[in-house]
Design an enzyme around this catalytic site. Structure first.
Site, short mmCIF file in Angstrom:
data_model
loop_
_atom_site.label_atom_id
_atom_site.label_comp_id
_atom_site.label_asym_id
_atom_site.label_seq_id
_atom_site.Cartn_x
_atom_site.Cartn_y
_atom_site.Cartn_z
N HIS A 1 7.85 -26.73 -0.51
CA HIS A 1 7.14 -27.78 -1.19
C HIS A 1 6.15 -27.41 -2.31
CE1 HIS A 1 9.50 -30.70 1.22
NE2 HIS A 1 9.52 -29.81 1.93
N GLU B 1 0.69 -1.27 -0.17
CA GLU B 1 0.10 0.02 0.02
C GLU B 1 0.83 1.33 -0.02
OE1 GLU B 1 -4.13 -0.64 1.98
OE2 GLU B 1 -2.98 0.84 3.32
N LYS C 1 -14.01 0.93 -3.65
CA LYS C 1 -15.09 1.11 -2.66
C LYS C 1 -16.03 2.03 -3.42
CE LYS C 1 -12.15 1.64 1.58
NZ LYS C 1 -11.70 2.58 2.63
O1 PA5 Z 1 -3.84 1.31 5.54
C1 PA5 Z 1 -5.07 1.85 5.62
O2 PA5 Z 1 -5.27 2.89 5.85
C2 PA5 Z 1 -6.03 0.89 5.28
O3 PA5 Z 1 -5.62 -0.40 5.34
C3 PA5 Z 1 -7.18 0.82 6.36
O4 PA5 Z 1 -6.61 0.72 7.58
C4 PA5 Z 1 -8.45 0.15 6.09
O5 PA5 Z 1 -8.97 0.33 4.87
C5 PA5 Z 1 -9.30 0.30 7.41
O6 PA5 Z 1 -9.80 1.80 7.21
P1 PA5 Z 1 -10.40 2.35 8.36
O7 PA5 Z 1 -9.56 1.84 9.80
O8 PA5 Z 1 -10.84 3.66 8.15
O9 PA5 Z 1 -11.75 1.37 8.84
#
Ligand code: PA5
Length: 419
Positions: free
Chosen positions: A291, A270, A405
């Site tokens: 394996h 990310e 989303k």
């Molecule tokens: O690292 C990130 O920003 C994302 O993985 C969020 O943690 C994830 O989308 C969850 O978001 P939130 O904590 O707002 O529910």
């Protein structure tokens, strides 16, 4: 403290590596000053009052709950699961059930079935407070909690970890009087495991969060002036990328680290995967995956490099039993510690993959304990930030996560998302 070494195949460009190390060393200050750089000094500057509240909440949960349902996804989930599982799971009365990390009805029914009629509490974790997966699961478990205890007692069993001032979850927590913990504004989800996001579930699992933070603080002290070994790791990654190695495989030889691998993949994927750039993070748990993926790693497309997570300390207690006969041909291992055999398998894998043309990176933690894990988390966070800067991307945003989303909201009919 974390140690870092590497064995490279011939094609490494030493000059480019040295230049990138020098550049990485200057980038720690940039991470520290970033609006999302709150994690850099967190191990030293964390909110002590909230830390004590977390420990008290964990004690209460262990006194009144057989289960804590931890609801969250991505950065609000992977870090604490990684730590709890790496350290061998829950140590006290309270077991953790993870929910809200997908939209599978099968998974939710399985979690409800495991919970049964046991006593439980909920820790709902969402920085934005509006993420669909945890919001749906929260409704389901909240309904069960209210049915079991009534609204007033249920509210005392809900712990909300969210933004300090805004968002649907924040507003609900204020309205219903849930005990609340803060996801700091200046720390993104994937860098948040050492905030209340991770610390409450980890403490509720009976794990010593003081030692975890101490380990992170020690590693911070080692890296804060010039990035130390994190600058070296970031520089090697980018050197290899510039030479066509665009897949990194994290190799662990402990199955309990499978969620640590998942946390690591989110952290790097990310942070770096944007603007058409980035090393693709993959992972294996060996020797199991030798394996299945071993053939590819040994002889497949040479676009990979491999990073081994090594544990310096030995584990004893399991030895190969002695038998009078040698029908299985294993007499040569009689009396040998299994951990020694596992570590030898790792050494053999490193040697074989290096000979097969894979650059081998080695990250060594002292032991499987709270302090070492705190250090390892901080090491990877710092490495990831420096590596992202070297790559030329912002390692703290995630603009691409919104695309699915928005389309999902459109398809689900969420008001405001009509075509
Ligand atoms: O690292 C990130 O920003 C994302 O993985 C969020 O943690 C994830 O989308 C969850 O978001 P939130 O904590 O707002 O529910």
């Amino acid at each position: 403290m974390i140690d870092f070494k590497f064995d490279l195949t011939d094609d490494i460009d030493g000059e480019s590596y040295a230049g990138l190390v020098a550049q990485a060393k200057t980038l720690v200050a940039r991470a520290e000053e970033d609006e999302f750089g709150g994690w850099v000094n967190l191990p030293k500057d964390f909110d002590r009052d909230e830390f004590v509240r977390i420990q008290k909440a964990a004690e209460k949960i262990n006194s009144d709950s057989d289960y804590l349902v931890c609801i969250g996804i991505g950065g609000s989930y992977l870090g604490h699961r990684a730590v709890i599982e790496a350290l061998g799971g829950e140590r006290g009365r309270t077991k953790i059930i993870y929910a809200g990390n997908c939209l599978s009805s099968y998974a939710l029914k399985k979690a409800l079935a495991e919970l049964g009629d046991a006593d439980f509490s909920i820790n709902v974790i969402s920085k934005s407070g509006t993420t669909t997966e945890p919001a749906v699961a929260f409704r389901v478990f909240k309904q069960k909690l209210i049915e079991k205890y009534g609204a007033e007692e249920a509210a005392k069993r809900i712990y909300a970890t969210t933004d300090a001032k805004k968002g649907a979850l924040h507003d609900e927590a204020v309205a219903n009087g849930y005990e609340s913990f803060v996801v700091p504004d200046n720390i993104g989800g994937r860098y948040s495991v050492l905030t209340a996001v991770g610390l409450l579930p980890i403490a509720a699992a009976g794990i010593n969060i003081t030692s975890l933070m101490d380990g992170a603080a020690e590693e911070r002290a080692a890296l804060i002036s010039d990035g130390g070994v994190a600058a070296e790791y970031a520089a090697v990654r980018n050197t290899l990328l510039s030479q066509g190695r665009d897949i990194e495989v994290l190799a662990n030889f402990e199955p309990s680290f499978s969620y640590f691998n998942e946390w690591w993949k989110q952290l790097f994927g990310e942070s770096e995967g944007k603007e058409g750039k980035g090393i693709f993070p993959a992972s294996v748990i060996d020797s199991t995956d030798l394996h299945s993926m071993g053939q590819y790693l040994q002889e497949g497309r040479r676009a990979l490099f491999e990073t081994f997570v090594e544990i310096a300390a030995s584990d004893d207690g399991v030895t190969v039993p002695e038998f009078g006969e040698n029908l299985d041909g294993l007499a040569y291992l009689e009396g040998k510690e299994l951990d020694w055999i596992n570590k030898t398998a790792m050494e053999a894998t490193r040697d074989a993959h290096l000979a097969g043309g894979l650059p081998i990176l080695r990250v060594t933690m002292p032991a499987i304990d709270e302090r070492s894990l705190g250090a390892l988390i901080y090491f990877f966070e710092m490495s990831c930030a420096l590596s992202g800067f070297l790559l030329g991307v912002n390692p703290f945003n995630q603009p691409g996560v919104e695309a699915y989303k928005n389309r999902m909201f459109e398809l689900l009919g969420k008001p405001g998302y009509e075509k």
